[in-house]
Design a protein around this motif. Structure first.
Motif, PDB file in Angstrom:
ATOM      1  N   GLU A 158       4.945  13.504  -3.635  1.00  0.00           N
ATOM      2  CA  GLU A 158       6.052  13.659  -2.701  1.00  0.00           C
ATOM      3  C   GLU A 158       6.380  13.088  -1.493  1.00  0.00           C
ATOM      4  O   GLU A 158       7.134  12.647  -0.861  1.00  0.00           O
ATOM      5  N   ASN A 159       5.072  12.814  -0.798  1.00  0.00           N
ATOM      6  CA  ASN A 159       5.125  12.193   0.596  1.00  0.00           C
ATOM      7  C   ASN A 159       4.420  10.875   0.632  1.00  0.00           C
ATOM      8  O   ASN A 159       3.274  10.658   0.988  1.00  0.00           O
ATOM      9  N   ALA A 160       5.198   9.893  -0.121  1.00  0.00           N
ATOM     10  CA  ALA A 160       4.648   8.562  -0.205  1.00  0.00           C
ATOM     11  C   ALA A 160       5.334   7.588   0.628  1.00  0.00           C
ATOM     12  O   ALA A 160       6.512   7.423   0.226  1.00  0.00           O
TER      13      ALA A 160
ATOM     14  N   LEU B 132       0.695  -1.228   0.063  1.00  0.00           N
ATOM     15  CA  LEU B 132       0.131  -0.105   0.012  1.00  0.00           C
ATOM     16  C   LEU B 132       0.902   1.161  -0.031  1.00  0.00           C
ATOM     17  O   LEU B 132       2.129   1.170   0.274  1.00  0.00           O
ATOM     18  N   GLN B 133       0.313   2.372  -0.230  1.00  0.00           N
ATOM     19  CA  GLN B 133       0.929   3.537  -0.376  1.00  0.00           C
ATOM     20  C   GLN B 133       0.288   4.639   0.657  1.00  0.00           C
ATOM     21  O   GLN B 133      -0.951   4.741   0.459  1.00  0.00           O
ATOM     22  N   ASP B 134       1.093   4.901   1.551  1.00  0.00           N
ATOM     23  CA  ASP B 134       0.398   6.037   2.492  1.00  0.00           C
ATOM     24  C   ASP B 134       0.919   7.447   1.972  1.00  0.00           C
ATOM     25  O   ASP B 134       2.075   7.573   2.063  1.00  0.00           O
ATOM     26  N   ILE B 135       0.009   8.100   1.520  1.00  0.00           N
ATOM     27  CA  ILE B 135       0.291   9.559   0.644  1.00  0.00           C
ATOM     28  C   ILE B 135      -0.314  10.806   1.308  1.00  0.00           C
ATOM     29  O   ILE B 135      -1.305  10.562   2.021  1.00  0.00           O
ATOM     30  N   GLN B 136       0.734  11.603   1.607  1.00  0.00           N
ATOM     31  CA  GLN B 136       0.186  12.898   2.515  1.00  0.00           C
ATOM     32  C   GLN B 136       0.026  14.006   1.316  1.00  0.00           C
ATOM     33  O   GLN B 136       0.780  14.369   0.807  1.00  0.00           O
TER      34      GLN B 136
END
Lengths: 860, 108
Positions: free
Chosen positions: A320-322, A134-138
């Motif tokens: 950018e924030n993954a 999974l990718q946690d993206i901000q």
């Protein structure tokens, strides 16, 4: 000897006292203590204690032997009495057993559902080692988790992390497969060959190691093989045609994917084939594939997640924030609450709800059993008194009555198993499942059935066992016990409880239906009635303009357009790469995008509130313009967006219009920023606004046009409002389930009330007789007897209302668009509950009121 | 009539041998002396209870002592049935062992 005498260990002493036979207990305990004291003197206190405890082990065999012997003797007696009772009152026993069986059947059916949900994906050999990436993206305004990843991620993970021993990328694919005259749409996956290594999908034919090596090979399921090749024809080596452009060779046949796998597919094609379809297999700037990895055995997930921290930082990804995260395979089915999840679901909530419901139904059945039998139990008071007189202990009596109720449960179990066998096919059809029911093969199922039976027996037998065994022989023989008022509190509480559950269910059903009709009727911002859509095949795409003209020739077709996604069916793509003047460079905001054709807004009757729609008068509209919705304008802080620049990955567009917000997804979600782009080359459905008269005729016309452009593909069409309903299938099913549960619960509650009312009426016959003699009126008697129950029902209502309110509010929170619960619902359910209760009680009350006082007062 | 089990036989014989002193702990000591196995007291009372139930022994109460937590010693005595049972088992033993020559290891 002077000094404090030591005492032997307390617990051991109690245990020994219980275990030693009565005849030798006195001397044995004495001997034990003497030995203890001797040992204290000679060998020390510690050894004495140890020796004392060891006696327990020594006594154990004789103890167990005597237990078994005496139990079998008593069980023989209890069984005889219990069976005699059942035979003597066949009618009552039948009602009892059926009541229990109804409860047990419902419980079993529901637990079959739960069992299947919990067993998903456990059949794979490596199930505990497989994880989904999974990718946690901000983003600037929110964080989210995506269940999809980039193409090169899988191989990169396998290369760079030694503990990851295997990886496979998977993407769902629908192939239009053609072999000789057979031509169907099949659902399958594009997958790396490692899928056959990691997962346990056995192959019937074909070597698993090489079966997907060739780029144009395909592995098909048993089902497909039968469909296309029939008996006697060898599918291996045959060439099938996919989508008219590609030829695939069948290299393997696999067993059908079992129902409890979250991955469902009928064929596997090599993942690398995706390159030919234009999928972004090799670039990092797009996430659209599901990646699974297999870890070495006994490596912990947390360690690897820590290792993966920052993995994407050096890779040329867009976000950018993954950060990467790993989801265990066994959790995918029930615990997936992520975006872009084609495979997982968040069904765990429903599993909990279903389990609770199953338990409650069982509870209701048991309570009902207790209430129905209250009167009859009093008749056995004499038997109890006699048994106590000849020396039965209270515990033995309790055992006896529990034994009886367990016997009834076992008989109910037989009935339940039969009923489940009969009902299962329709049950399966309703829930679209293929739940198996094989108690002889399935140890888990058998254990579950035994537990349910024991639970039923114990719960339903608890009240009579405890009540009857507490009778004092003297009061029984005198006839003064069981007057009814002493234990009526408990019975009343039971009935109130049943009614609380029923009213809860009534309210919940009403709320569910209210929400359903709200969603069905809610204005979505676009027209959903009288819109027909048909798929646009690859053959039709270049001829679109011609098709559109022909369609418009029909009098009943007013507008025609084409889309990549239907409104309410989501969006074509989304990312946060959009840039505009005045954008804060640190912001990462997600926009949804839908690709459309001319006349989109006219067809769906969507208002443009600023600027204009796409129009053929402006040839530059294609590729250079876009239209945004109000939310998008808000998010971009633009007051007059028309004419402003909006670009994506270097490609500039000009905003030419702003559209009024409309719900382009289901009502679970609130409206997100949307960009509409005119892009004729990638559209997949044609939509037509038709007038309501003679729609069959219109459809026939559309079909004829379809046939002109599609030589062998069968005609399919849908109405948009039907598509919308499909979005809410789960809610629809919930509504139906609620409805039936409510009926069942009400029925059982009424049975319980009926039993209680008849018992009370019986108890009060003398009182009623006296009142009649003194001149009470018919209605007065009825009122008198019903008053008590009405009070109970009102209490039940007051307790049920807050619980229902809280529970339903919680449920409604899952919908961005919801109805309010409203006080009318509560009042309605209250009235309904009272009316039904009144009906039930009044029968008994009327009978009592009609009785002849002479009969009741004859014997004093 | 059911045959005595081995331990029952040993216990009954011990009771007979002890005469007037046959109470729990003394019986146990005799049994240990005869068999060489360190029987626990609790393991003696199982068979002893059964013997009592079947009527092979009766009990005689003694005086209470503080050592026994205030309980009295209970002495056991063989009954006629008990003696008969012992005689029977002796006959059975004799019959079984009659024609068996000296048993040596390794011989059939």
């Amino acid at each position: 000897m002077t000094g404090r005498r030591k005492k032997p260990p307390f617990f051991a002493k109690r245990l020994l006292e219980h275990m030693i036979d009565e005849t030798v207990r006195y001397q044995a305990m004495g001997d034990f203590e003497e030995q203890f004291n001797t040992m204290c003197r000679e060998k020390g206190t510690l050894l004495a204690h140890v020796m004392y405890w060891r006696q327990i082990l020594a006594v154990l065999p004789s103890f167990l032997y005597s237990i078994i012997y005496w139990s079998s003797v008593m069980i023989h007696n209890y069984l005889k009495i219990a069976l005699r009772n059942v035979k003597r009152h066949t009618g009552y026993s039948f009602i009892n057993i059926s009541g229990l069986a109804i409860g047990m059947t419902c419980c079993v059916l529901i637990l079959l559902l739960v069992k299947e949900e919990l067993s998903f994906d456990r059949f794979h050999e490596n199930a505990d080692d497989i994880y989904r990436v999974l990718q946690d993206i901000q983003f600037s305004d929110h964080t989210t988790t995506w269940a999809i990843t980039q193409g090169p991620l899988g191989p990169a993970l396998e290369d760079e992390i030694p503990e990851i021993i295997n990886s496979a990328r998977i993407k769902r694919a629908s192939f239009r497969l053609k072999y000789e005259e057979k031509y169907f749409l099949e659902e399958g996956v594009l997958a790396d060959p490692a899928i056959l290594e990691m997962y346990t999908f056995p192959l019937i034919k074909g070597p698993p190691e090489t079966v997907l090596d060739e780029p144009n090979s395909i592995v098909i399921s048993e089902r497909m093989a039968e469909k296309y090749f029939g008996e006697g024809i060898e599918p291996i080596g045959k060439v099938v045609n996919v989508g008219t452009q590609y030829d695939f060779t069948v290299t393997g046949i696999m067993k059908n994917v079992p129902a409890n796998s979250h991955l469902q597919f009928d064929f596997i094609a090599p993942f690398v084939f995706g390159r030919q379809l234009g999928y972004t297999v090799d670039i990092w700037s797009n996430s659209t594939f599901t990646t699974y990895i297999q870890l070495q055995r006994d490596i912990s997930r947390e360690d690897i997640v820590k290792k993966l921290h920052g993995f994407l930082d050096e890779k040329p990804t867009i976000e950018e924030n993954a950060q990467l995260n790993l989801q265990p395979l066994t959790k995918i089915r029930l615990h997936s609450d992520y975006e872009y999840d084609g495979f997982g679901s968040n069904a765990i909530v429903y599993v909990y709800i279903l389990s609770i419901v199953a338990f409650f139904i069982l509870l209701i059945a048991c309570i009902n059993f207790m209430n129905l039998n209250t009167a009859r139990y009093m008749n056995r008071a004499r038997e109890v008194g006699l048994r106590k007189v000849v020396g039965a202990k209270r515990s033995e009596l309790i055992q006896q009555f529990f034994g009886e109720s367990i016997l009834l449960s076992i008989l109910a179990l037989i009935l339940t198993i039969l009923t489940v066998y009969i009902i299962l096919p329709s049950f399966n059809t309703f829930f679209e499942k293929q739940l198996p029911f094989n108690p002889s093969n399935d140890l888990q199922l058998l254990t579950g059935l035994i537990i349910i039976t024991l639970l039923t027996g114990i719960i339903s037998g608890s009240y009579p066992a405890l009540l009857l065994s507490s009778f004092k022989p003297v009061s029984v023989i005198q006839g003064t016990c069981g007057s009814g008022t002493t234990h009526s509190h408990f019975r009343k509480i039971l009935v109130v409880f049943q009614y609380i559950l029923s009213i809860l269910l009534i309210i919940c059903t009403m709320v569910v239906y209210k929400q359903l009709s709200f969603m069905r009727d809610a204005p979505l911002g676009f027209q959903k009635n009288n819109i027909v859509t048909i798929p646009m095949s690859v053959d039709m795409l270049p001829e679109y303009d011609v098709i559109k003209e022909k369609l418009l020739e029909h009098a009943n077709i007013t507008y025609v357009t084409a889309v990549s996604n239907l409104p309410t069916n989501g969006y074509s793509f989304s990312n946060s790469l959009w840039d505009w003047d005045g954008k804060n460079p640190d912001d990462e905001i997600l926009f949804r995008a839908v690709l459309v054709h001319y006349d989109y807004f006219k067809t769906f009757n969507i208002d443009i509130i600023q600027g204009r729609a796409f129009s053929t008068e402006f040839p530059g509209d294609i590729n250079n313009t876009c239209i945004i919705n109000q939310t998008a304008a808000q998010v971009m802080n633009m007051d007059s967006p028309v004419g402003q620049r909006l670009s994506n990955s270097g490609r500039n567009s000009t905003i030419i219009g702003v559209v009024k917000d409309y719900n382009f997804r289901s009502l679970h979600f609130s409206i997100e920023p949307l960009i509409l782009i005119l892009y004729p080359d990638e559209l997949s459905r044609i939509c037509m606004a038709i007038s309501p008269e003679n729609s069959p005729g219109t459809i026939r016309y559309i079909e004829s046009i379809w046939k002109d452009f599609n030589s062998d593909r069968p005609f399919e069409y849908t109405f948009l409002n039907e598509d919308i309903d499909v979005l809410y299938t789960m809610e629809n099913k919930l509504g139906t389930l609620s409805k039936y549960s409510t009926f069942l619960a009400l029925f059982i509650a009424c049975l319980g009330l009926f039993g209680l009312a008849s018992y009370t009426a019986e108890q009060r016959t003398k009182e009623v007789g006296i009142r009649k003699v003194l001149g009470a009126s018919h209605s007065g008697i009825v009122l008198l007897l019903s008053k008590e129950f009405l009070r109970l029902i009102v209490y039940a209502n007051f307790i049920a209302w807050p619980i229902a309110y809280i529970a339903m509010s919680k449920w409604l929170e899952g919908y961005a668009y919801r109805t309010d619960i409203g006080w009318r619902l509560f009042v309605l359910s209250g009235i309904l509950g009272i009316a039904i209760a009144l009906l039930t009680v009044s029968y008994q009350a009327l009978r009592a009121a009609n009785s002849n006082p002479v009969d009741s007062l004859r014997y004093e | 009539m059911k045959l005595l089990s081995r331990i029952e036989e040993i216990i009954l014989l011990s009771i007979w041998k002890l005469g007037r002193d046959a109470y729990g702990m003394a019986i146990r000591d005799e049994v240990i002396k005869a068999t060489g196995v360190n029987w626990l007291l609790g393991a003696i009372y199982g068979p002893l209870g059964r013997l009592h139930k079947n009527g092979y022994v009766v009990t005689v109460k003694g005086d209470p002592t503080p050592e026994r937590g205030g309980r009295a010693k209970v002495y056991y005595k063989l009954t006629k049935d008990g003696v008969k049972a012992l005689q029977k088992i002796r006959e059975v033993n004799a019959a079984i062992w009659q024609d068996v020559p000296n048993l040596r290891l390794g011989e059939k």
